[in-house]
Scaffold this motif. Structure first.
Motif, short mmCIF file in Angstrom:
data_model
loop_
_atom_site.label_atom_id
_atom_site.label_comp_id
_atom_site.label_asym_id
_atom_site.label_seq_id
_atom_site.Cartn_x
_atom_site.Cartn_y
_atom_site.Cartn_z
N PRO A 115 0.82 -1.22 0.00
CA PRO A 115 0.00 0.00 0.00
C PRO A 115 0.85 1.27 0.00
N ASN A 116 0.33 2.32 -0.65
CA ASN A 116 0.95 3.63 -0.47
C ASN A 116 0.44 4.22 0.85
N GLY A 117 0.89 5.41 1.18
CA GLY A 117 0.54 5.99 2.47
C GLY A 117 -0.95 6.16 2.67
N ILE A 118 -1.66 6.59 1.63
CA ILE A 118 -3.10 6.79 1.73
C ILE A 118 -3.82 5.45 1.94
N GLU A 119 -3.42 4.45 1.15
CA GLU A 119 -4.03 3.13 1.27
C GLU A 119 -3.75 2.49 2.61
N LEU A 120 -2.53 2.65 3.10
CA LEU A 120 -2.16 2.06 4.40
C LEU A 120 -3.00 2.65 5.52
N ALA A 121 -3.21 3.96 5.50
CA ALA A 121 -4.03 4.60 6.53
C ALA A 121 -5.47 4.10 6.49
N LEU A 122 -6.01 3.90 5.30
CA LEU A 122 -7.38 3.39 5.17
C LEU A 122 -7.48 1.95 5.63
N LEU A 123 -6.55 1.12 5.20
CA LEU A 123 -6.60 -0.30 5.52
C LEU A 123 -6.30 -0.57 7.00
N GLY A 124 -5.35 0.18 7.54
CA GLY A 124 -4.98 -0.01 8.94
C GLY A 124 -5.73 0.86 9.91
N GLU A 125 -6.60 1.70 9.35
CA GLU A 125 -7.46 2.58 10.16
C GLU A 125 -6.65 3.40 11.15
N ASP A 127 -3.49 6.82 11.00
CA ASP A 127 -2.62 7.68 10.21
C ASP A 127 -1.14 7.41 10.46
N ASP A 128 -0.82 6.72 11.55
CA ASP A 128 0.57 6.38 11.83
C ASP A 128 0.93 5.10 11.07
N PRO A 129 1.89 5.17 10.13
CA PRO A 129 2.18 4.01 9.28
C PRO A 129 2.57 2.76 10.07
N ALA A 130 3.39 2.92 11.09
CA ALA A 130 3.84 1.75 11.85
C ALA A 130 2.67 1.08 12.57
N GLU A 131 1.79 1.88 13.14
CA GLU A 131 0.63 1.32 13.85
C GLU A 131 -0.36 0.70 12.87
#
Length: 236
Positions: A115-125, A127-131
């Motif tokens: 995922p890119n940053g936007i997709e990662l935030a959506l999928l992982g619910e 805004d912190d990429p690591a979390e």
């Protein structure tokens, strides 16, 4: 498909989603009939060896179900999943039901999601990429390559999260500007590397270098974003 060919592999494309798009945006998308996808997969698998799978825009949750059915019968094939959610121009390519099905059924079968940053935030619910990556790993993902192309700064930082104690990061020179299809190119290049027998980390390294080169030679084919020149031959 050009990226896979350039890296020395032969693509075996399966159509899952038809789109209306140009270099500016995606204006419409329609999933292919799941039964037709099932037949495509059966036909290809009976004819040729498959050394890696790369997924992109899947259309709807029924398509995911068919893909999962196939992958469960071929558990030794490495799967690289590009969770296509939005086009660079903002057009939607996945609804909530599709996202939920990917997270629940497809991601646990994938060797890596990209995922890119936007997709990662959506999928992982989060805004912190690591979390966000940690949440996805806790739900069955084997590894998450968080790509940094949508960020800012001198370098693009791509970070691989898995169940190791520390994530692994790569810094790639940021050329600047927005390009049409870099995420797809990266995932395809990783899949090609895995098909050729490279380790996941070596495949990531090769893919990043390849994408960087395609961007350096990007083509102005339309009125929107330049397109990476995936036709360049890669010398290993």
């Amino acid at each position: 498909m050009q990226a896979i060919t350039s890296l020395g592999c032969h693509p075996l494309p399966v159509l899952t989603c038809l789109t209306v798009q140009d270099t500016r945006n995606v204006y419409g998308a329609e999933a292919v009939n799941p039964e037709l996808i099932r037949e495509q997969l059966r036909c290809i698998a009976e004819d040729a060896p498959i050394h890696a799978v790369k997924t992109g825009a899947l259309g709807n949750s029924a398509v995911v179900d068919v893909l999962v059915e196939f992958l469960e019968k071929h558990p030794d094939i490495p799967v690289i999943t590009d969770p296509v959610i939005k086009a660079a121009g903002g057009g939607d390519l996945a609804d909530d039901e599709l996202l939920a099905t990917m997270k629940e059924r497809l991601f646990p079968l994938a060797e890596m999601i990209t995922p890119n940053g936007i997709e990662l935030a959506l999928l992982g619910e989060c805004d912190d990429p690591a979390e966000a990556a940690r949440k996805l790993l806790s739900k069955g993902c084997a590894s998450v390559l968080a790509t940094g192309g949508h960020g800012t700064g001198v370098h693009i930082t791509n970070t691989l999260y898995n169940h190791a104690l520390k994530p692994m990061s790569w810094d790639v020179e940021r050329i600047g500007g927005e390009y049409h299809g870099t995420g797809c190119t990266l995932a395809a290049a990783i899949a090609a590397g895995r098909a050729l027998g490279l380790s996941p980390r070596a495949a990531i390294s090769q893919a990043q270098n390849y994408v960087h080169r395609t961007i350096l030679h990007a083509l102005e084919v339309g009125r929107g974003q330049p397109v990476p020149d995936r036709g360049i031959l890669w010398e290993r």
